[in-house]
Write a protein that holds these residues in place. Structure first.
Motif, PDB file in Angstrom:
ATOM      1  N   THR A   1      62.907  47.439  50.554  1.00  0.00           N
ATOM      2  CA  THR A   1      61.758  47.460  51.451  1.00  0.00           C
ATOM      3  C   THR A   1      60.487  46.926  50.798  1.00  0.00           C
ATOM      4  O   THR A   1      59.480  46.718  51.493  1.00  0.00           O
ATOM      5  CB  THR A   1      61.507  48.890  51.968  1.00  0.00           C
ATOM      6  OG1 THR A   1      61.354  49.773  50.853  1.00  0.00           O
ATOM      7  CG2 THR A   1      62.679  49.355  52.825  1.00  0.00           C
TER       8      THR A   1
ATOM      9  N   TRP B   1      64.071  52.470  67.302  1.00  0.00           N
ATOM     10  CA  TRP B   1      63.334  52.022  66.123  1.00  0.00           C
ATOM     11  C   TRP B   1      64.211  51.091  65.288  1.00  0.00           C
ATOM     12  O   TRP B   1      65.416  51.310  65.179  1.00  0.00           O
ATOM     13  CB  TRP B   1      62.896  53.220  65.274  1.00  0.00           C
ATOM     14  CG  TRP B   1      61.941  54.124  65.976  1.00  0.00           C
ATOM     15  CD1 TRP B   1      62.251  55.164  66.813  1.00  0.00           C
ATOM     16  CD2 TRP B   1      60.513  54.053  65.934  1.00  0.00           C
ATOM     17  NE1 TRP B   1      61.112  55.746  67.284  1.00  0.00           N
ATOM     18  CE2 TRP B   1      60.020  55.086  66.764  1.00  0.00           C
ATOM     19  CE3 TRP B   1      59.611  53.222  65.271  1.00  0.00           C
ATOM     20  CZ2 TRP B   1      58.669  55.304  66.949  1.00  0.00           C
ATOM     21  CZ3 TRP B   1      58.256  53.445  65.445  1.00  0.00           C
ATOM     22  CH2 TRP B   1      57.788  54.466  66.280  1.00  0.00           C
TER      23      TRP B   1
ATOM     24  N   CYS C   1      65.859  49.349  61.936  1.00  0.00           N
ATOM     25  CA  CYS C   1      66.277  49.804  60.608  1.00  0.00           C
ATOM     26  C   CYS C   1      65.792  48.807  59.565  1.00  0.00           C
ATOM     27  O   CYS C   1      65.884  47.602  59.760  1.00  0.00           O
ATOM     28  CB  CYS C   1      67.796  49.924  60.540  1.00  0.00           C
ATOM     29  SG  CYS C   1      68.404  50.342  58.878  1.00  0.00           S
TER      30      CYS C   1
ATOM     31  N   TYR D   1      66.865  49.309  56.242  1.00  0.00           N
ATOM     32  CA  TYR D   1      67.654  49.715  55.091  1.00  0.00           C
ATOM     33  C   TYR D   1      69.008  49.021  55.003  1.00  0.00           C
ATOM     34  O   TYR D   1      69.959  49.558  54.458  1.00  0.00           O
ATOM     35  CB  TYR D   1      67.856  51.242  55.105  1.00  0.00           C
ATOM     36  CG  TYR D   1      66.571  52.025  55.226  1.00  0.00           C
ATOM     37  CD1 TYR D   1      65.443  51.676  54.486  1.00  0.00           C
ATOM     38  CD2 TYR D   1      66.477  53.106  56.089  1.00  0.00           C
ATOM     39  CE1 TYR D   1      64.258  52.392  54.594  1.00  0.00           C
ATOM     40  CE2 TYR D   1      65.309  53.835  56.208  1.00  0.00           C
ATOM     41  CZ  TYR D   1      64.197  53.481  55.461  1.00  0.00           C
ATOM     42  OH  TYR D   1      63.029  54.191  55.573  1.00  0.00           O
TER      43      TYR D   1
ATOM     44  N   CYS E   1      69.848  59.905  57.290  1.00  0.00           N
ATOM     45  CA  CYS E   1      68.842  58.954  57.733  1.00  0.00           C
ATOM     46  C   CYS E   1      69.155  58.620  59.183  1.00  0.00           C
ATOM     47  O   CYS E   1      70.225  58.086  59.483  1.00  0.00           O
ATOM     48  CB  CYS E   1      68.853  57.683  56.883  1.00  0.00           C
ATOM     49  SG  CYS E   1      67.679  56.437  57.488  1.00  0.00           S
TER      50      CYS E   1
ATOM     51  N   ALA F   1      66.551  57.166  61.205  1.00  0.00           N
ATOM     52  CA  ALA F   1      65.287  56.524  61.567  1.00  0.00           C
ATOM     53  C   ALA F   1      65.397  55.667  62.818  1.00  0.00           C
ATOM     54  O   ALA F   1      64.444  55.575  63.601  1.00  0.00           O
ATOM     55  CB  ALA F   1      64.775  55.679  60.399  1.00  0.00           C
TER      56      ALA F   1
ATOM     57  N   TYR G   1      61.244  57.616  59.021  1.00  0.00           N
ATOM     58  CA  TYR G   1      61.696  56.748  57.929  1.00  0.00           C
ATOM     59  C   TYR G   1      61.585  57.486  56.601  1.00  0.00           C
ATOM     60  O   TYR G   1      60.475  57.795  56.159  1.00  0.00           O
ATOM     61  CB  TYR G   1      60.861  55.466  57.888  1.00  0.00           C
ATOM     62  CG  TYR G   1      61.117  54.541  59.056  1.00  0.00           C
ATOM     63  CD1 TYR G   1      62.167  53.636  59.025  1.00  0.00           C
ATOM     64  CD2 TYR G   1      60.318  54.585  60.191  1.00  0.00           C
ATOM     65  CE1 TYR G   1      62.419  52.794  60.103  1.00  0.00           C
ATOM     66  CE2 TYR G   1      60.553  53.752  61.274  1.00  0.00           C
ATOM     67  CZ  TYR G   1      61.611  52.852  61.228  1.00  0.00           C
ATOM     68  OH  TYR G   1      61.857  52.026  62.286  1.00  0.00           O
TER      69      TYR G   1
ATOM     70  N   MET H   1      54.352  52.721  62.222  1.00  0.00           N
ATOM     71  CA  MET H   1      55.309  53.828  62.177  1.00  0.00           C
ATOM     72  C   MET H   1      54.953  54.872  63.223  1.00  0.00           C
ATOM     73  O   MET H   1      53.834  54.917  63.747  1.00  0.00           O
ATOM     74  CB  MET H   1      55.356  54.431  60.779  1.00  0.00           C
ATOM     75  CG  MET H   1      55.935  53.494  59.725  1.00  0.00           C
ATOM     76  SD  MET H   1      55.992  54.227  58.075  1.00  0.00           S
ATOM     77  CE  MET H   1      57.177  55.550  58.302  1.00  0.00           C
TER      78      MET H   1
END
Length: 491
Positions: free
Chosen positions: A131, A405, A407, A409, A464, A466, A472, A486
């Motif tokens: 990230t 939302w 991702c 990751y 997780c 998110a 997150y 966010m």
């Protein structure tokens, strides 16, 4: 089977699904390790079908590598390719593109990445997404690094090159302490096989034993195909170093709460894999059971949207008592090169991939069970097919909460404005898709299906999630700098 972005099926069948971006596999201590890696990558093909690569080391020939576009079966089963990959240690990678170029991937973006250091060579294969890669990349370029790819994963090699540590394993530790985000990494030197998971364990990595050798894999199904015995999962924040048949465990990161990606249970992983002692298949069947409890409906048939919706549909049928039926059949033999990108073919869309059993569907009230709704375009087309076949009613039941939302990751998701659930309520989605009813499993129901009897603990969630909750666990630093907003914390 997912389809390459940019092909006629993109956003038609599998292009409307979230895509796991990578699968990684490594073996040491066996004869012709690359052959085992090729088999492991074949088992992990669902995690990435765009391209694959293998790097190996032989004491006489040194390091060798092969990187190819397309399926493992089309590249790494060929004698001319595998003959050039000798040695007792090898790692491999299958990919879709995330941070790298989309649709028109260059061969330089195909992992594993390799670097030659003063103390020897090292290859790295990465599953996940960094990230803070953009910030790291700018810093490294300003300090003289010359990047060869557009992949965020290449940052790891450059960070290793700038470390002052005297061993490659220590340099890898240094590099991974600088990165943020989700990563499972398999690396190799001339003599060492190394596996690492990020401190929260977002992406999976498992350890197996094959004879006197060892194997590392994204999923347990990769171990099964080579006849390896599952030993355990690499723990969040753990680094294992295997050399001369011996394994040592290290903890290079500060402790953090575990946040394994719950979508591995929902969709990404093969149903014959397992995590945390739980079969992925059983979790998906349990999702269907929970969904039937939360969203009952009067109907005549429960039909999965193949293939990922099948276990949840079985659970829904078992709990509801509504008969299970394969009302939709998937054509497994439509490859990338089969379809000419003509307008007529594009308009066929879903029908080239899926076909409805008309005699079964006609006059029936049908419950369609799918794993997720992303953009919703595929759901509308499947609904049209079912109605065209004469169904009396169409009800969608979705085996995940609304995906509202993106991702950051290691999963290829659209920007938030293109996610249906980010812009519409459940009722609005129902009307837009055009079905008699639409219900998603709740986040608590999903957690219960995954073994959390009390549902999701908002103060300390185990997974997780998110993409469903907007919570997150790792701040997406690069995206925040680009203006991503966010979710506001609850008061």
């Amino acid at each position: 089977m997912n389809i390459l972005p940019g092909t006629p099926f993109d956003c038609a069948v599998d292009g409307d699904k979230l895509k796991e971006e990578c699968g990684i596999f490594g073996v040491t201590g066996v004869h012709d390790a690359s052959n085992f890696v090729a088999l492991g990558l074949h088992a992990l093909q669902h995690r990435g079908q765009e391209a694959g690569g293998i790097v190996c080391h032989d004491p006489i020939q040194g390091f060798n590598s092969a990187r190819r576009f397309g399926y493992v079966r089309d590249n790494f089963t060929r004698a001319d390719v595998m003959k050039g990959l000798p040695g007792p240690i090898a790692i491999g990678h299958v990919r879709y593109s995330t941070a790298g170029s989309k649709g028109a991937t260059a061969i330089r973006d195909v992992q594993p990445f390799f670097g030659e250091f003063s103390m020897g060579g090292c290859a790295v294969a990465h599953n996940g997404n960094l990230t803070n890669a953009a910030a790291l990349r700018r810093e490294l370029i300003e300090r003289g690094s010359i990047f060869q790819s557009s992949s965020d994963s290449e940052c790891i090699i450059h960070l290793m090159a700038r470390s002052i540590q005297t061993t490659l394993a220590e340099r890898l530790k240094d590099a991974l302490r600088r990165v943020e985000g989700a990563f499972s990494v398999i690396a190799m030197t001339r003599t060492k096989l190394i596996g690492v998971r990020d401190p929260m364990g977002v992406r999976p990595l498992v350890l197996g034993r094959i004879g006197e050798g060892w194997a590392l894999s994204s999923e347990t199904c990769g171990l099964d195909i080579i006849g390896a015995e599952f030993v355990r999962e690499i723990e969040p924040g753990e680094m294992v170093i295997i050399e001369n048949g011996h394994l040592k465990s290290h903890r290079p990161f500060a402790p953090a709460p575990s946040r394994f990606c719950i979508f591995e249970h929902v969709y990404f992983s093969r149903p014959d894999s397992s995590y945390g002692g739980r079969s992925v298949y059983e979790v998906r069947r349990n999702i269907g059971i929970e969904l039937a409890k939360e969203a009952p409906v009067e109907a005549d048939l429960v039909c999965p949207v193949p293939d990922s919706g099948t276990p949840a549909a079985i659970g829904f049928s078992q709990q509801s008592g509504i008969p299970f039926a394969l009302g939709i059949t998937r054509n497994q033999y439509v490859g990338r090169t089969f379809i000419e990108p003509t307008e007529q073919i594009r308009n066929m869309g879903v029908r080239l991939k899926l076909n409805v059993n008309r005699s079964l569907i006609k006059g029936k009230r049908v419950v369609l069970v799918d794993d997720s709704v992303v953009r919703g375009t595929t759901s509308r087309k499947i609904k049209d097919m079912i109605l065209d076949a004469g169904a009396a009613e169409v009800h969608f039941r979705i085996a995940s909460p609304p995906t509202a939302w993106p991702c950051f990751y290691g999963v290829d998701t659209p920007e938030r404005s293109k996610l249906l659930a980010a812009t519409m309520s459940e009722d609005e989605m129902r009307d837009w898709i055009g079905v008699d009813s639409l219900r998603f499993i709740s986040l608590d129901g999903l957690y219960r299906a995954a073994g959390e009897a009390d549902g999701r603990n908002p103060e300390a969630p185990r997974y997780c999630d998110a993409c469903f909750s907007g919570d997150y666990p790792i701040a997406p630093a690069d995206k925040l700098k680009e203006g991503f907003e966010m979710k506001e914390p609850a008061e």
